[in-house]
Design a protein around this motif. Structure first.
Motif, PDB file in Angstrom:
ATOM      1  N   THR A 154       0.821  -1.224   0.000  1.00  0.00           N
ATOM      2  CA  THR A 154       0.000   0.000   0.000  1.00  0.00           C
ATOM      3  C   THR A 154       0.848   1.264   0.000  1.00  0.00           C
ATOM      4  OG1 THR A 154      -0.138   0.007   2.416  1.00  0.00           O
ATOM      5  CG2 THR A 154      -1.848  -1.193   1.212  1.00  0.00           C
ATOM      6  N   GLY A 155       2.141   1.133   0.281  1.00  0.00           N
ATOM      7  CA  GLY A 155       3.025   2.292   0.310  1.00  0.00           C
ATOM      8  C   GLY A 155       2.988   3.066   1.606  1.00  0.00           C
ATOM      9  N   ASN A 156       2.330   2.539   2.648  1.00  0.00           N
ATOM     10  CA  ASN A 156       2.204   3.274   3.909  1.00  0.00           C
ATOM     11  C   ASN A 156       3.410   3.085   4.821  1.00  0.00           C
ATOM     12  OD1 ASN A 156      -0.355   4.245   3.216  1.00  0.00           O
ATOM     13  ND2 ASN A 156      -1.363   2.427   4.052  1.00  0.00           N
ATOM     14  N   ARG A 157       4.040   1.935   4.753  1.00  0.00           N
ATOM     15  CA  ARG A 157       5.121   1.654   5.696  1.00  0.00           C
ATOM     16  C   ARG A 157       6.340   1.099   4.963  1.00  0.00           C
ATOM     17  NH1 ARG A 157       2.690  -0.440  11.509  1.00  0.00           N
ATOM     18  NH2 ARG A 157       1.365   1.398  11.824  1.00  0.00           N
ATOM     19  N   LEU A 158       7.478   1.361   5.579  1.00  0.00           N
ATOM     20  CA  LEU A 158       8.762   0.894   5.048  1.00  0.00           C
ATOM     21  C   LEU A 158       9.554   0.297   6.199  1.00  0.00           C
ATOM     22  CD1 LEU A 158      11.151   2.586   2.577  1.00  0.00           C
ATOM     23  CD2 LEU A 158      12.026   2.039   4.841  1.00  0.00           C
ATOM     24  N   ILE A 159      10.192  -0.831   5.942  1.00  0.00           N
ATOM     25  CA  ILE A 159      11.095  -1.435   6.917  1.00  0.00           C
ATOM     26  C   ILE A 159      12.489  -1.480   6.315  1.00  0.00           C
ATOM     27  CG2 ILE A 159       9.431  -2.802   8.222  1.00  0.00           C
ATOM     28  CD1 ILE A 159       9.971  -5.148   6.423  1.00  0.00           C
ATOM     29  N   SER A 160      13.481  -1.279   7.157  1.00  0.00           N
ATOM     30  CA  SER A 160      14.865  -1.266   6.697  1.00  0.00           C
ATOM     31  C   SER A 160      15.733  -1.990   7.712  1.00  0.00           C
ATOM     32  CB  SER A 160      15.364   0.178   6.505  1.00  0.00           C
ATOM     33  OG  SER A 160      15.348   0.873   7.742  1.00  0.00           O
ATOM     34  N   GLY A 161      16.730  -2.700   7.215  1.00  0.00           N
ATOM     35  CA  GLY A 161      17.695  -3.399   8.058  1.00  0.00           C
ATOM     36  C   GLY A 161      19.092  -2.899   7.784  1.00  0.00           C
ATOM     37  N   SER A 162      19.961  -3.072   8.756  1.00  0.00           N
ATOM     38  CA  SER A 162      21.296  -2.490   8.648  1.00  0.00           C
ATOM     39  C   SER A 162      22.326  -3.412   9.268  1.00  0.00           C
ATOM     40  CB  SER A 162      21.322  -1.112   9.324  1.00  0.00           C
ATOM     41  OG  SER A 162      22.631  -0.612   9.411  1.00  0.00           O
ATOM     42  N   PHE A 163      23.590  -3.093   8.967  1.00  0.00           N
ATOM     43  CA  PHE A 163      24.695  -3.812   9.591  1.00  0.00           C
ATOM     44  C   PHE A 163      24.937  -3.371  11.031  1.00  0.00           C
ATOM     45  CE2 PHE A 163      25.971  -4.494   5.086  1.00  0.00           C
ATOM     46  CZ  PHE A 163      25.976  -5.877   5.125  1.00  0.00           C
ATOM     47  N   ASP A 164      24.165  -2.406  11.520  1.00  0.00           N
ATOM     48  CA  ASP A 164      24.256  -2.042  12.932  1.00  0.00           C
ATOM     49  C   ASP A 164      23.363  -2.924  13.809  1.00  0.00           C
ATOM     50  OD1 ASP A 164      21.753  -1.158  12.303  1.00  0.00           O
ATOM     51  OD2 ASP A 164      22.098   0.942  12.785  1.00  0.00           O
ATOM     52  N   TYR A 165      22.842  -4.028  13.226  1.00  0.00           N
ATOM     53  CA  TYR A 165      22.038  -5.047  13.906  1.00  0.00           C
ATOM     54  C   TYR A 165      20.621  -4.587  14.223  1.00  0.00           C
ATOM     55  CZ  TYR A 165      26.918  -6.271  14.896  1.00  0.00           C
ATOM     56  OH  TYR A 165      28.267  -6.508  14.784  1.00  0.00           O
ATOM     57  N   THR A 166      20.183  -3.476  13.665  1.00  0.00           N
ATOM     58  CA  THR A 166      18.862  -2.957  13.986  1.00  0.00           C
ATOM     59  C   THR A 166      17.943  -3.009  12.769  1.00  0.00           C
ATOM     60  OG1 THR A 166      19.447  -0.674  13.442  1.00  0.00           O
ATOM     61  CG2 THR A 166      19.805  -1.399  15.718  1.00  0.00           C
ATOM     62  N   LEU A 167      16.670  -2.960  13.075  1.00  0.00           N
ATOM     63  CA  LEU A 167      15.628  -2.911  12.060  1.00  0.00           C
ATOM     64  C   LEU A 167      14.702  -1.757  12.426  1.00  0.00           C
ATOM     65  CD1 LEU A 167      13.617  -5.876  10.611  1.00  0.00           C
ATOM     66  CD2 LEU A 167      12.390  -3.972  11.603  1.00  0.00           C
ATOM     67  N   ARG A 168      14.344  -0.942  11.445  1.00  0.00           N
ATOM     68  CA  ARG A 168      13.501   0.230  11.694  1.00  0.00           C
ATOM     69  C   ARG A 168      12.247   0.170  10.831  1.00  0.00           C
ATOM     70  NH1 ARG A 168      15.811   4.610  14.398  1.00  0.00           N
ATOM     71  NH2 ARG A 168      17.993   4.254  15.018  1.00  0.00           N
ATOM     72  N   ILE A 169      11.141   0.647  11.424  1.00  0.00           N
ATOM     73  CA  ILE A 169       9.858   0.685  10.731  1.00  0.00           C
ATOM     74  C   ILE A 169       9.431   2.140  10.617  1.00  0.00           C
ATOM     75  CG2 ILE A 169       7.488  -0.157  10.677  1.00  0.00           C
ATOM     76  CD1 ILE A 169       8.317  -2.374  12.593  1.00  0.00           C
ATOM     77  N   PHE A 170       9.199   2.603   9.387  1.00  0.00           N
ATOM     78  CA  PHE A 170       8.767   3.969   9.118  1.00  0.00           C
ATOM     79  C   PHE A 170       7.307   3.946   8.674  1.00  0.00           C
ATOM     80  CE2 PHE A 170      13.311   3.845   8.432  1.00  0.00           C
ATOM     81  CZ  PHE A 170      13.772   5.010   9.033  1.00  0.00           C
ATOM     82  N   ASP A 171       6.515   4.799   9.288  1.00  0.00           N
ATOM     83  CA  ASP A 171       5.099   4.925   8.923  1.00  0.00           C
ATOM     84  C   ASP A 171       4.911   6.295   8.281  1.00  0.00           C
ATOM     85  OD1 ASP A 171       2.417   4.833   8.623  1.00  0.00           O
ATOM     86  OD2 ASP A 171       1.906   4.760  10.754  1.00  0.00           O
ATOM     87  N   PHE A 172       4.646   6.326   6.982  1.00  0.00           N
ATOM     88  CA  PHE A 172       4.545   7.599   6.272  1.00  0.00           C
ATOM     89  C   PHE A 172       3.274   8.363   6.636  1.00  0.00           C
ATOM     90  CE2 PHE A 172       7.141   4.986   3.249  1.00  0.00           C
ATOM     91  CZ  PHE A 172       8.322   5.674   3.467  1.00  0.00           C
ATOM     92  N   ASN A 173       2.212   7.659   6.989  1.00  0.00           N
ATOM     93  CA  ASN A 173       0.963   8.349   7.348  1.00  0.00           C
ATOM     94  C   ASN A 173       1.076   9.067   8.691  1.00  0.00           C
ATOM     95  OD1 ASN A 173      -0.421   7.593   5.029  1.00  0.00           O
ATOM     96  ND2 ASN A 173      -1.154   5.681   5.924  1.00  0.00           N
ATOM     97  N   GLY A 174       1.765   8.454   9.640  1.00  0.00           N
ATOM     98  CA  GLY A 174       1.893   9.062  10.958  1.00  0.00           C
ATOM     99  C   GLY A 174       3.250   9.670  11.222  1.00  0.00           C
ATOM    100  N   MET A 175       4.044   9.901  10.185  1.00  0.00           N
ATOM    101  CA  MET A 175       5.398  10.416  10.376  1.00  0.00           C
ATOM    102  C   MET A 175       5.371  11.881  10.764  1.00  0.00           C
ATOM    103  SD  MET A 175       8.625  10.216   7.739  1.00  0.00           S
ATOM    104  CE  MET A 175       8.666   8.427   7.861  1.00  0.00           C
ATOM    105  N   LYS A 176       6.198  12.263  11.725  1.00  0.00           N
ATOM    106  CA  LYS A 176       6.318  13.645  12.161  1.00  0.00           C
ATOM    107  C   LYS A 176       7.361  14.384  11.320  1.00  0.00           C
ATOM    108  CE  LYS A 176       5.052  12.513  16.930  1.00  0.00           C
ATOM    109  NZ  LYS A 176       5.453  12.588  18.357  1.00  0.00           N
ATOM    110  N   ALA A 177       7.546  15.656  11.655  1.00  0.00           N
ATOM    111  CA  ALA A 177       8.478  16.481  10.869  1.00  0.00           C
ATOM    112  C   ALA A 177       9.920  16.020  11.017  1.00  0.00           C
ATOM    113  CB  ALA A 177       8.341  17.945  11.272  1.00  0.00           C
TER     114      ALA A 177
END
Length: 332
Positions: A154-177
């Motif tokens: 749907t294009g609302n959320r994005l997940i990303s993984g990194s070599f810093d051992y973390t995973l992040r979830i971005f929500d474009f609908n509820g994203m702040k400035a």
């Protein structure tokens, strides 16, 4: 009169006195004549000045102010006087450079329009599909290189993984400035995140790290379960219940929300039941020898009827999950 002939001393003295008196009267007359001549010369000089005689000795007198304006700027020393029609209204007394012409704003607008047209042409040259690449944001948060990402259908959320051992979830609908992710996870501390994949419905996602146990999360980042680790002492990989060495990749089935696939350095590709978090199928690529060849990546086609795997030896093998065995090998 001056007597001639023999004269006495008294006669000589009297004669000298007469000569002295006569000389004094003559000098006085000469002085009077000189004074009269000087006065007459001064009057003549004044008359010559009034007549504009060019033979006057010394610098000429400066002209009067009225004569200077009347005769123009020919005899004026220094910069010329500003013209009377230098401007209209208040501009006639303005000090400094002249004002820009009235159409300068129009010129600036035309130049800006030209620049925008040039930018559009350049953007069009590099972006034939007309994507809005001029509007972009930078999502920050990871401390090291980003290794994988996936966007929900749907294009609302994005997940990303990194070599810093973390995973992040971005929500474009509820994203702040501040453009920060609303959830940060560490699936397996000490192991980099190698692959992430959303389910076709967007309610779950798969996370594959450098460990032997992939994990399943819901869309908000809550852990639903992790795959079991296989028994490393069993030689036949088809008899193990999970990967026995580090995983290298994985993805979700394009149409089945309860099916996902992972691959590992143990030389197997495993199909998982995402609902019960258990293994469904073990697929082992064919190799010329019995030695294990690590599988580096895997993926489905758009319909989910074909499964491809890339191996460490440079080959790509394709199989049908229903047949369980790879039947096509593509040498690199």
């Amino acid at each position: 009169g001056i007597r001639s002939g023999w004269m006495t001393v008294e006669d000589v003295i009297g004669q000298q006195q007469q000569l002295q008196q006569h000389g004094a009267s003559r000098d006085a007359a000469a002085v009077i004549d000189g004074a009269g001549q000087h006065r007459s010369d001064g009057a003549a000089a004044a008359a010559e000045d009034d007549d504009g005689d060019v033979d006057m000795i010394g610098p000429p007198r400066p002209p009067a102010a009225a004569d200077r304006f009347a005769n123009g700027d020919d005899d004026m020393m220094g910069p010329s006087w500003p013209a009377a029609d230098a401007g209209d209204g208040d501009d006639a007394d303005m000090v400094g450079p002249p004002r820009p012409p009235a159409d300068s704003n129009a010129t600036d607008d035309s130049e800006s329009d030209t620049d925008e047209d040039d930018e559009d042409d350049i953007a069009g040259a590099y972006d034939p599909y007309g994507l809005p690449i001029a509007h972009e944001v930078s999502l920050e948060g990871h401390a090291r290189a980003v290794s994988c990402l996936d966007i929900e259908h749907t294009g609302n959320r994005l997940i990303s993984g990194s070599f810093d051992y973390t995973l992040r979830i971005f929500d474009f609908n509820g994203m702040k400035a501040d453009l920060k992710s609303f959830r940060e996870l560490t699936p397996d501390d000490g192991h980099p995140v190698l692959s992430v994949s959303w389910s076709p419905t967007g309610d779950q996602f798969l996370c594959v790290t450098g460990s032997a146990q992939p994990r399943f999360y819901d869309r908000d980042g809550r852990l639903l379960g992790e795959c079991v680790r296989g028994d490393m002492y069993i030689r036949d990989m088809k008899n193990t219940k999970g990967h026995i060495t580090s995983c290298t990749g994985g993805c979700w089935h394009p149409t089945d929300k309860f099916t996902a696939v992972t691959c590992s350095e143990d030389g197997t590709v495993r199909v998982w039941d995402a609902h019960n978090i258990m293994q469904k199928t073990v697929v082992r690529p064919t190799t010329p020898t019995a030695a294990r060849v690590a599988v580096t990546t895997c993926g489905y086609n758009s319909s989910g009827k074909l499964l491809a795997a890339g191996l460490m030896d440079g080959t790509i093998q394709v199989c049908s999950p229903a047949l369980v065995t790879f039947y096509t090998s593509c040498d690199s």
